[in-house]
Enzyme design. Structure first.
Site, short mmCIF file in Angstrom:
data_model
loop_
_atom_site.label_atom_id
_atom_site.label_comp_id
_atom_site.label_asym_id
_atom_site.label_seq_id
_atom_site.Cartn_x
_atom_site.Cartn_y
_atom_site.Cartn_z
N SER A 146 0.84 -1.21 0.00
CA SER A 146 0.00 0.00 0.00
C SER A 146 0.87 1.26 0.00
CB SER A 146 -0.96 -0.07 1.19
OG SER A 146 -2.00 0.86 1.04
N ASP A 222 -10.25 -5.62 -2.90
CA ASP A 222 -9.65 -4.57 -2.07
C ASP A 222 -10.53 -3.32 -2.13
OD1 ASP A 222 -8.03 -2.40 -1.23
OD2 ASP A 222 -6.21 -3.48 -1.76
N HIS A 255 -7.34 -5.95 1.28
CA HIS A 255 -6.13 -5.12 1.49
C HIS A 255 -5.31 -5.59 2.69
CE1 HIS A 255 -4.09 -1.44 0.26
NE2 HIS A 255 -3.99 -1.04 1.51
C1 LIG Z 1 -1.89 -4.48 9.63
C2 LIG Z 1 -2.68 -3.94 8.53
O1 LIG Z 1 -3.75 -4.40 8.23
O2 LIG Z 1 -2.12 -2.92 7.84
C3 LIG Z 1 -2.77 -2.02 7.04
C4 LIG Z 1 -4.14 -1.82 7.04
C5 LIG Z 1 -4.68 -0.86 6.21
C6 LIG Z 1 -3.85 -0.08 5.40
C7 LIG Z 1 -4.32 0.93 4.55
C8 LIG Z 1 -5.77 1.24 4.48
C9 LIG Z 1 -3.40 1.66 3.80
C10 LIG Z 1 -2.03 1.40 3.88
O3 LIG Z 1 -1.17 2.09 3.27
O4 LIG Z 1 -1.60 0.42 4.68
C11 LIG Z 1 -2.45 -0.31 5.43
C12 LIG Z 1 -1.93 -1.28 6.27
#
Ligand SMILES: CC(=O)Oc1ccc2c(C)cc(=O)oc2c1
Length: 276
Positions: A146, A222, A255
């Site tokens: 991400s 996602d 995601h």
């Molecule tokens: C541990 C975990 O689930 O990490 C996580 C959750 C959500 C997100 C979102 C929404 C964006 C991102 O850049 O990283 C991320 C990491």
């Protein structure tokens, strides 16, 4: 450097350290997994960049990467996602800006420009520290999730000579053109959008000096795919620039780290092959 913990896993060791960073002018924590091979020889390193809200522990605890890293003889270094310990206005107000949301760029707008130099930290300071203190070679690869996937892509595209390979899980592929990126880049780089371009993988591909192959996994279920991640825009830029890319669309995956854990072995094998 101060050792915070040391835990044996698959014959290797997961160690956490804190140290004073010159580039982000604060104390930083990182984790390193050293496979069993590191006891007798130098091993190559994969840098893993985590996403929004994360620190070095999300990957080490949830990705399930160490069985394969142990088998392949790969060290994995996991930095934090932003400087900590500062108390700037708005720094702790939201999950997508400030603390745990450094975006792996060098901020130019005050007060963030004083410490939010995560790009310099990841590309220069941390490899230097790691290579001076652990039994590792100077061969590096980089990956992330991400926000960290965006970080991995820009670090590799801007410095192809420093990395043997790059991959990403659900990267923010065109941050100058999505709400997370627009918010972060406005806060860290200011209103002049021309200064944003050098931090956007999709825009970097056009002028990439080397054709480093991009491996990307993207979950089709996602929730952030359409509005924030935009892998199709990156794919189109790659096709236009004749830049090699493998974009794997994974049916039903979201995601989360369940998605990452499902495909991390493929990425580790991809990097190990390039590093060997
Ligand atoms: C541990 C975990 O689930 O990490 C996580 C959750 C959500 C997100 C979102 C929404 C964006 C991102 O850049 O990283 C991320 C990491």
């Amino acid at each position: 450097m101060e050792l915070l913990s040391s835990t044996k896993s698959f014959g290797g060791w997961l160690k956490r350290y804190k140290h004073e960073s010159l580039s982000v002018k604060s104390e930083m924590t990182f984790a390193i997994y050293l496979p069993p091979q590191a006891e007798t020889q130098k091993v190559p390193v994969l840098y893993w960049l985590s996403g929004l809200t994360c620190n070095d522990e999300n990957f080490t605890q949830k990705a399930g990467a160490f069985r394969k890293a142990s088998e392949l003889g790969l060290a994995i270094v996991c930095p934090d996602t932003s400087p900590r310990g500062t108390d700037y206005p708005h720094e702790h107000e939201s999950y997508d800006f400030g603390s745990a949301a450094g975006f792996y760029i060098n901020a130019t707008v005050e007060p963030y420009s004083n410490t939010y130099h995560m790009y310099d930290y990841v590309v220069q300071e941390l490899p230097h520290l790691v290579e001076a203190n652990f039994p590792v070679t100077e061969k590096r690869s980089i990956s992330g999730h991400s926000m960290g996937g965006h970080g991995a892509l820009i670090c590799a595209l801007k410095n192809p000579e420093k990395y043997q390979s790059v991959s990403a899980f659900a990267p923010i592929a065109n941050p100058t053109n999505c709400p997370w990126g627009e918010k972060a880049f406005t806060g860290y780089l200011g209103e002049d959008k021309a200064t944003w371009n050098e931090w956007d993988a999709t825009l970097l591909v056009e002028n990439a000096s080397e054709r480093l192959h991009l491996l990307i996994d993207q979950g089709e279920a996602d929730n952030f795919l359409e509005e924030q991640l935009k892998p199709d825009v990156l794919l189109e830029a790659c096709e236009k620039a004749d830049h090699p890319i493998t974009l794997r669309r994974q049916l039903g995956y979201d995601h989360s780290y369940f998605f990452i854990a499902s495909f991390i072995d493929d990425h580790l094998e991809h990097h190990a092959k390039a590093l060997s």
